[in-house]
Design a protein around this motif. Structure first.
Motif, PDB file in Angstrom:
ATOM      1  N   GLU A  56      11.973   8.955 -14.310  1.00 12.83           N
ATOM      2  CA  GLU A  56      10.763   8.320 -14.818  1.00 12.83           C
ATOM      3  C   GLU A  56      10.564   7.006 -14.105  1.00 12.83           C
ATOM      4  N   GLY A  57       9.339   6.570 -14.087  1.00 12.47           N
ATOM      5  CA  GLY A  57       9.023   5.311 -13.436  1.00 12.47           C
ATOM      6  C   GLY A  57       7.585   4.924 -13.703  1.00 12.47           C
ATOM      7  N   ILE A  58       7.112   4.003 -12.896  1.00 14.45           N
ATOM      8  CA  ILE A  58       5.754   3.475 -13.031  1.00 14.45           C
ATOM      9  C   ILE A  58       4.951   3.904 -11.804  1.00 14.45           C
ATOM     10  N   ILE A  59       3.744   4.367 -12.042  1.00 15.75           N
ATOM     11  CA  ILE A  59       2.878   4.763 -10.934  1.00 15.75           C
ATOM     12  C   ILE A  59       2.459   3.510 -10.181  1.00 15.75           C
ATOM     13  N   SER A  60       2.882   3.418  -8.923  1.00 14.56           N
ATOM     14  CA  SER A  60       2.554   2.231  -8.133  1.00 14.56           C
ATOM     15  C   SER A  60       1.341   2.468  -7.236  1.00 14.56           C
ATOM     16  N   LYS A  61       1.038   3.729  -6.946  1.00  8.65           N
ATOM     17  CA  LYS A  61      -0.124   4.006  -6.101  1.00  8.65           C
ATOM     18  C   LYS A  61      -0.601   5.437  -6.345  1.00  8.65           C
ATOM     19  N   ILE A  62      -1.907   5.583  -6.425  1.00  5.63           N
ATOM     20  CA  ILE A  62      -2.529   6.902  -6.521  1.00  5.63           C
ATOM     21  C   ILE A  62      -3.116   7.220  -5.155  1.00  5.63           C
ATOM     22  N   LEU A  63      -2.700   8.341  -4.605  1.00  3.10           N
ATOM     23  CA  LEU A  63      -3.162   8.766  -3.288  1.00  3.10           C
ATOM     24  C   LEU A  63      -4.253   9.816  -3.442  1.00  3.10           C
ATOM     25  N   PRO A  64      -5.052  10.004  -2.404  1.00  2.00           N
ATOM     26  CA  PRO A  64      -6.054  11.077  -2.476  1.00  2.00           C
ATOM     27  C   PRO A  64      -5.363  12.438  -2.611  1.00  2.00           C
ATOM     28  N   ASP A  65      -6.033  13.344  -3.296  1.00  2.00           N
ATOM     29  CA  ASP A  65      -5.504  14.702  -3.419  1.00  2.00           C
ATOM     30  C   ASP A  65      -5.355  15.326  -2.040  1.00  2.00           C
ATOM     31  N   ASP A  66      -4.303  16.111  -1.884  1.00  2.14           N
ATOM     32  CA  ASP A  66      -4.095  16.909  -0.675  1.00  2.14           C
ATOM     33  C   ASP A  66      -4.828  18.225  -0.904  1.00  2.14           C
ATOM     34  N   THR A  67      -5.796  18.526  -0.074  1.00  4.78           N
ATOM     35  CA  THR A  67      -6.604  19.739  -0.269  1.00  4.78           C
ATOM     36  C   THR A  67      -6.368  20.780   0.819  1.00  4.78           C
ATOM     37  N   ASP A  68      -5.394  20.546   1.693  1.00  6.33           N
ATOM     38  CA  ASP A  68      -5.040  21.544   2.710  1.00  6.33           C
ATOM     39  C   ASP A  68      -4.116  22.564   2.074  1.00  6.33           C
ATOM     40  N   GLY A  69      -4.512  23.832   2.060  1.00  7.92           N
ATOM     41  CA  GLY A  69      -3.696  24.867   1.416  1.00  7.92           C
ATOM     42  C   GLY A  69      -3.744  24.694  -0.089  1.00  7.92           C
ATOM     43  N   ASP A  70      -2.579  24.818  -0.738  1.00 11.85           N
ATOM     44  CA  ASP A  70      -2.522  24.561  -2.182  1.00 11.85           C
ATOM     45  C   ASP A  70      -2.867  23.103  -2.431  1.00 11.85           C
ATOM     46  N   ARG A  71      -3.691  22.862  -3.436  1.00 16.49           N
ATOM     47  CA  ARG A  71      -4.121  21.490  -3.732  1.00 16.49           C
ATOM     48  C   ARG A  71      -3.038  20.756  -4.521  1.00 16.49           C
ATOM     49  N   HIS A  72      -2.794  19.492  -4.154  1.00 17.79           N
ATOM     50  CA  HIS A  72      -1.789  18.671  -4.820  1.00 17.79           C
ATOM     51  C   HIS A  72      -2.355  17.303  -5.175  1.00 17.79           C
ATOM     52  N   GLN A  73      -2.101  16.893  -6.411  1.00 17.01           N
ATOM     53  CA  GLN A  73      -2.368  15.523  -6.828  1.00 17.01           C
ATOM     54  C   GLN A  73      -1.154  14.710  -6.415  1.00 17.01           C
ATOM     55  N   VAL A  75       0.930  10.951  -6.220  1.00 12.97           N
ATOM     56  CA  VAL A  75       1.122   9.578  -6.680  1.00 12.97           C
ATOM     57  C   VAL A  75       2.473   9.084  -6.190  1.00 12.97           C
ATOM     58  N   ILE A  76       2.571   7.796  -6.021  1.00 12.85           N
ATOM     59  CA  ILE A  76       3.855   7.171  -5.704  1.00 12.85           C
ATOM     60  C   ILE A  76       4.359   6.525  -6.983  1.00 12.85           C
ATOM     61  N   VAL A  77       5.621   6.839  -7.314  1.00 14.69           N
ATOM     62  CA  VAL A  77       6.247   6.332  -8.532  1.00 14.69           C
ATOM     63  C   VAL A  77       7.397   5.411  -8.137  1.00 14.69           C
ATOM     64  N   GLU A  78       7.430   4.242  -8.750  1.00 10.51           N
ATOM     65  CA  GLU A  78       8.549   3.328  -8.542  1.00 10.51           C
ATOM     66  C   GLU A  78       9.530   3.482  -9.698  1.00 10.51           C
ATOM     67  N   LEU A  79      10.770   3.796  -9.356  1.00  6.50           N
ATOM     68  CA  LEU A  79      11.826   3.946 -10.355  1.00  6.50           C
ATOM     69  C   LEU A  79      12.329   2.577 -10.784  1.00  6.50           C
ATOM     70  N   ASN A  80      13.092   2.526 -11.857  1.00  8.59           N
ATOM     71  CA  ASN A  80      13.679   1.247 -12.303  1.00  8.59           C
ATOM     72  C   ASN A  80      14.557   0.634 -11.228  1.00  8.59           C
ATOM     73  N   SER A  81      15.163   1.475 -10.385  1.00  4.23           N
ATOM     74  CA  SER A  81      16.044   0.993  -9.315  1.00  4.23           C
ATOM     75  C   SER A  81      15.267   0.333  -8.178  1.00  4.23           C
ATOM     76  N   GLY A  82      13.947   0.520  -8.148  1.00  2.13           N
ATOM     77  CA  GLY A  82      13.129   0.005  -7.055  1.00  2.13           C
ATOM     78  C   GLY A  82      12.798   1.057  -6.016  1.00  2.13           C
ATOM     79  N   GLN A  83      13.516   2.170  -6.024  1.00  4.44           N
ATOM     80  CA  GLN A  83      13.227   3.265  -5.093  1.00  4.44           C
ATOM     81  C   GLN A  83      11.861   3.854  -5.431  1.00  4.44           C
ATOM     82  N   THR A  84      11.134   4.251  -4.412  1.00  2.00           N
ATOM     83  CA  THR A  84       9.855   4.906  -4.626  1.00  2.00           C
ATOM     84  C   THR A  84       9.973   6.385  -4.285  1.00  2.00           C
ATOM     85  N   ILE A  85       9.230   7.186  -5.020  1.00  2.00           N
ATOM     86  CA  ILE A  85       9.230   8.632  -4.873  1.00  2.00           C
ATOM     87  C   ILE A  85       7.769   9.079  -4.804  1.00  2.00           C
ATOM     88  N   LEU A  86       7.457   9.956  -3.869  1.00 10.04           N
ATOM     89  CA  LEU A  86       6.138  10.577  -3.833  1.00 10.04           C
ATOM     90  C   LEU A  86       6.190  11.817  -4.712  1.00 10.04           C
TER      91      LEU A  86
END
Length: 145
Positions: A56-73, A75-86
């Protein structure tokens, strides 16, 4: 008098530790959250991919949806450790989270793939073929899968 002084000393020391006992569940919750962060940190450091993760973490950035092939929403999430995950959430198989905003907390379960920016989590949805572990996103009390 000595007995009274010793009794008071023991009583005051015991009551100082009593509030700690009421925080045990809070400390367990924090250590549980930290365990997820540690697993993700280890996966990043070891360049590990294809592992089921939760966090779990905090949404730090919302990116545009990927619409190539299967569509994906995305977001970049910052964990409590500071690591970011797409997070790449397949919106052809699971509901899109329309109410999502930067700064919102989010929980996730999916498959981790290493990249040099902190990693990617996908498979945050059910598998219609039943061959893959079902993942999910949880936002504002609602589960999306």
């Amino acid at each position: 008098l000595f007995v009274i002084a010793v009794g008071y000393f023991l009583y005051s020391n015991v009551t100082q530790y009593h509030p700690f006992e009421s925080n045990v569940s809070t400390q367990r919750a924090r250590s549980s959250d930290s365990r997820h962060d540690l697993i993700l940190k280890d996966a990043f450091q070891r360049r590990t991919s294809n592992i089921q993760v939760e966090g779990e973490g905090i949404i730090s950035k919302i990116l545009p949806d990927d619409t190539d092939g299967d569509r994906h929403q995305k977001v970049i999430v910052e964990l409590n450790s500071g690591q970011t995950i797409l997070i790449a959430h397949n919106i052809d198989l699971a509901g899109r989270i329309d109410s999502i905003q930067e700064g919102d907390p989010i929980a996730f379960n999916g498959e981790y793939e290493w990249n040099e920016k902190g990693g990617l989590v996908h498979w945050t949805h059910h598998d219609p073929n039943g061959n893959h572990v079902a993942g999910w996103l949880k936002h504002d009390g609602q589960i999306y899968q």
